[in-house]
Design a protein around this motif. Structure first.
Motif, PDB file in Angstrom:
ATOM      1  N   UNK A  91       0.839  -1.205   0.000  1.00  0.00           N
ATOM      2  CA  UNK A  91       0.000   0.000   0.000  1.00  0.00           C
ATOM      3  C   UNK A  91       0.870   1.251   0.000  1.00  0.00           C
ATOM      4  N   UNK A  92       1.950   1.230   0.786  1.00  0.00           N
ATOM      5  CA  UNK A  92       2.861   2.373   0.791  1.00  0.00           C
ATOM      6  C   UNK A  92       3.475   2.587  -0.589  1.00  0.00           C
ATOM      7  N   UNK A  93       3.898   1.503  -1.244  1.00  0.00           N
ATOM      8  CA  UNK A  93       4.491   1.619  -2.578  1.00  0.00           C
ATOM      9  C   UNK A  93       3.499   2.217  -3.565  1.00  0.00           C
ATOM     10  N   UNK A  94       2.230   1.898  -3.389  1.00  0.00           N
ATOM     11  CA  UNK A  94       1.185   2.495  -4.223  1.00  0.00           C
ATOM     12  C   UNK A  94       1.179   4.014  -4.066  1.00  0.00           C
ATOM     13  N   UNK A  95       1.244   4.471  -2.833  1.00  0.00           N
ATOM     14  CA  UNK A  95       1.229   5.908  -2.565  1.00  0.00           C
ATOM     15  C   UNK A  95       2.517   6.577  -3.027  1.00  0.00           C
ATOM     16  N   UNK A  96       3.652   5.869  -2.895  1.00  0.00           N
ATOM     17  CA  UNK A  96       4.924   6.410  -3.381  1.00  0.00           C
ATOM     18  C   UNK A  96       4.858   6.616  -4.888  1.00  0.00           C
ATOM     19  N   UNK A  97       4.348   5.620  -5.599  1.00  0.00           N
ATOM     20  CA  UNK A  97       4.273   5.698  -7.053  1.00  0.00           C
ATOM     21  C   UNK A  97       3.386   6.846  -7.517  1.00  0.00           C
ATOM     22  N   UNK A  98       2.424   7.217  -6.703  1.00  0.00           N
ATOM     23  CA  UNK A  98       1.504   8.309  -7.058  1.00  0.00           C
ATOM     24  C   UNK A  98       1.998   9.665  -6.558  1.00  0.00           C
ATOM     25  N   UNK A  99       3.162   9.692  -5.933  1.00  0.00           N
ATOM     26  CA  UNK A  99       3.732  10.942  -5.457  1.00  0.00           C
ATOM     27  C   UNK A  99       3.007  11.537  -4.265  1.00  0.00           C
ATOM     28  N   UNK A 100       2.349  10.698  -3.469  1.00  0.00           N
ATOM     29  CA  UNK A 100       1.561  11.182  -2.344  1.00  0.00           C
ATOM     30  C   UNK A 100       2.299  11.095  -1.014  1.00  0.00           C
ATOM     31  N   UNK A 130      -3.649  16.604  19.070  1.00  0.00           N
ATOM     32  CA  UNK A 130      -3.074  16.103  20.322  1.00  0.00           C
ATOM     33  C   UNK A 130      -2.082  17.080  20.941  1.00  0.00           C
ATOM     34  N   UNK A 131      -1.840  18.209  20.261  1.00  0.00           N
ATOM     35  CA  UNK A 131      -0.939  19.225  20.794  1.00  0.00           C
ATOM     36  C   UNK A 131       0.496  19.112  20.331  1.00  0.00           C
ATOM     37  N   UNK A 132       0.820  18.127  19.505  1.00  0.00           N
ATOM     38  CA  UNK A 132       2.188  17.967  19.017  1.00  0.00           C
ATOM     39  C   UNK A 132       2.424  18.877  17.812  1.00  0.00           C
ATOM     40  N   UNK A 133       3.606  19.450  17.688  1.00  0.00           N
ATOM     41  CA  UNK A 133       3.887  20.327  16.535  1.00  0.00           C
ATOM     42  C   UNK A 133       3.844  19.553  15.225  1.00  0.00           C
ATOM     43  N   UNK A 134       3.313  20.178  14.180  1.00  0.00           N
ATOM     44  CA  UNK A 134       3.285  19.541  12.877  1.00  0.00           C
ATOM     45  C   UNK A 134       4.700  19.432  12.318  1.00  0.00           C
ATOM     46  N   UNK A 135       4.914  18.427  11.527  1.00  0.00           N
ATOM     47  CA  UNK A 135       6.227  18.207  10.913  1.00  0.00           C
ATOM     48  C   UNK A 135       6.483  19.286   9.866  1.00  0.00           C
ATOM     49  N   UNK A 136       7.706  19.836   9.801  1.00  0.00           N
ATOM     50  CA  UNK A 136       8.023  20.847   8.780  1.00  0.00           C
ATOM     51  C   UNK A 136       7.813  20.279   7.371  1.00  0.00           C
ATOM     52  N   UNK A 137       7.409  21.136   6.445  1.00  0.00           N
ATOM     53  CA  UNK A 137       7.061  20.662   5.101  1.00  0.00           C
ATOM     54  C   UNK A 137       8.174  20.862   4.073  1.00  0.00           C
ATOM     55  N   UNK A 138       9.347  21.307   4.496  1.00  0.00           N
ATOM     56  CA  UNK A 138      10.430  21.614   3.561  1.00  0.00           C
ATOM     57  C   UNK A 138      10.778  20.438   2.651  1.00  0.00           C
ATOM     58  N   UNK A 139      10.767  19.220   3.209  1.00  0.00           N
ATOM     59  CA  UNK A 139      11.243  18.056   2.460  1.00  0.00           C
ATOM     60  C   UNK A 139      10.268  17.589   1.387  1.00  0.00           C
ATOM     61  N   UNK A 140       9.069  18.157   1.381  1.00  0.00           N
ATOM     62  CA  UNK A 140       8.126  17.814   0.307  1.00  0.00           C
ATOM     63  C   UNK A 140       8.724  18.103  -1.067  1.00  0.00           C
ATOM     64  N   UNK A 141       9.555  19.147  -1.148  1.00  0.00           N
ATOM     65  CA  UNK A 141       9.991  19.679  -2.435  1.00  0.00           C
ATOM     66  C   UNK A 141      11.475  19.468  -2.698  1.00  0.00           C
ATOM     67  N   UNK A 159       8.558   7.623   5.963  1.00  0.00           N
ATOM     68  CA  UNK A 159       7.751   8.069   4.832  1.00  0.00           C
ATOM     69  C   UNK A 159       6.538   8.802   5.379  1.00  0.00           C
ATOM     70  N   UNK A 160       6.333  10.035   4.915  1.00  0.00           N
ATOM     71  CA  UNK A 160       5.232  10.859   5.388  1.00  0.00           C
ATOM     72  C   UNK A 160       4.272  11.191   4.255  1.00  0.00           C
ATOM     73  N   UNK A 161       3.012  11.311   4.603  1.00  0.00           N
ATOM     74  CA  UNK A 161       1.988  11.686   3.636  1.00  0.00           C
ATOM     75  C   UNK A 161       2.126  13.163   3.296  1.00  0.00           C
ATOM     76  N   UNK A 162       2.177  13.483   2.021  1.00  0.00           N
ATOM     77  CA  UNK A 162       2.141  14.879   1.587  1.00  0.00           C
ATOM     78  C   UNK A 162       0.677  15.307   1.654  1.00  0.00           C
ATOM     79  N   UNK A 163       0.315  15.935   2.754  1.00  0.00           N
ATOM     80  CA  UNK A 163      -1.092  16.217   3.017  1.00  0.00           C
ATOM     81  C   UNK A 163      -1.723  17.091   1.936  1.00  0.00           C
ATOM     82  N   UNK A 164      -0.998  18.075   1.448  1.00  0.00           N
ATOM     83  CA  UNK A 164      -1.566  18.947   0.418  1.00  0.00           C
ATOM     84  C   UNK A 164      -1.899  18.163  -0.841  1.00  0.00           C
ATOM     85  N   UNK A 165      -0.971  17.351  -1.317  1.00  0.00           N
ATOM     86  CA  UNK A 165      -1.220  16.561  -2.523  1.00  0.00           C
ATOM     87  C   UNK A 165      -2.336  15.538  -2.297  1.00  0.00           C
TER      88      UNK A 165
END
Length: 297
Positions: A91-100, A130-141, A159-165
């Motif tokens: 399932x992860x490989x599916x999401x990787x292939x789709x750039x997500x 839950x009050x935890x800081x969101x992960x920085x998004x720099x590595x998306x690009x 491996x993190x989900x690119x939430x915007x995409x």
């Protein structure tokens, strides 16, 4: 006349064998069992043991013993997440292939330092429910060549989900707003999902195969779960699970988030609080009927 086919209700209790069950687990297990019986459905047992370092056979045996002592029956076989890593990886490989999804290399210390630097300037860093800081998004690009180099040389990465995409694809795939059907102890009805509140969630951890969000979503679909019954502490996480269900073309169960058993300090119980462990209560001479009374069932 076309016959009406009604789907058999299927529920699951899904503890992690990284500690002993406590009163909060008892409430969840008993609620699942009672609801399955009332709906003339089936109860399944899943052991969420993706954390291969902390989950042990001893804790697994303890969980099975506690559940039998409570009088809970479940349909065999027990599903163990540790036996399905290839399923989650596909399932992860599916999401990787789709750039997500994208590889994320920052350590917890590096994230903490970034957040502190921003907050020291008087600015606000976004945080999840839950009050935890969101992960920085720099590595998306990251440039693909730099990304490949980092993967080749990094000791650990996730491996993190690119939430915007992911949200763009979700909106293209579904006309209706993302939501889930809630029937639990808190807010009821059709609940609008807000996965963006969680930022770029981890789907494959650096210290364990898969992650909670990915594996639980896939397992619920694989086991045909029609009703997810779990604590209110996971209410908001359902937003992420609904997004993954849409992205991976999985069915959406009905959700029932039940009240929590709280300790004297007003916080939910922890496995580290041995005085609430079912094994300790049993040694004190408590009965399974006593446990029902203690959790107000």
């Amino acid at each position: 006349m076309i016959p009406i086919v009604r789907q058999e209700p299927i529920l699951r209790f899904a503890p992690s064998p990284n500690g002993r069950l406590h009163l909060g687990h008892a409430l969840s297990a008993l609620t699942n069992a009672d609801m399955a019986k009332a709906m003339h459905g089936r109860l399944l047992l899943r052991l969420e043991d993706i954390d291969v370092l902390r989950c042990t056979p001893e804790f697994e045996r303890s969980i099975l013993e506690d559940l039998r002592w409570l009088g809970i029956d479940w349909q065999q076989p027990v599903r163990r997440q540790s036996e399905h890593f290839a399923f989650y990886r596909a399932a992860l490989d599916n999401l990787i292939a789709r750039g997500l999804v994208y590889p994320a290399f920052l350590t917890r210390g590096e994230v903490k330092a970034k957040v502190a630097a921003v907050e020291d300037r008087g600015e606000i860093w976004p945080r999840d429910p839950d009050g935890a800081p969101l992960y920085p998004t720099d590595e998306r690009h990251l440039d693909p060549s730099i990304r490949r180099q980092k993967i080749a040389t990094a000791d650990r990465y996730a491996w993190r989900l690119d939430m915007d995409r992911a949200l763009v694809e979700a909106r293209q795939a579904c006309v209706a707003p993302l939501a889930w059907e809630e029937t639990g102890d808190g807010e009821k009805g059709l609940i609008a999902a807000d996965p963006a509140a969680w930022g770029d969630v981890v789907l494959w951890r650096s210290d364990a195969p898969s992650s909670y969000h990915l594996s639980v979503t896939l397992d619920d679909a694989a086991q045909g779960i029609t009703h997810v019954v779990r604590g209110l502490d996971l209410f908001h996480a359902t937003s992420v699970h609904r997004l993954l269900q849409l992205l991976l073309d999985l069915p959406a169960p009905t959700y029932y988030h039940h009240r929590l058993v709280l300790g004297p300090d007003g916080r939910k119980l922890s496995k580290s609080q041995g005085d609430t462990a079912l094994a300790a209560l049993r040694q004190q001479g408590r009965s399974s009927a006593d446990i029902r009374r203690l959790v107000c069932l």
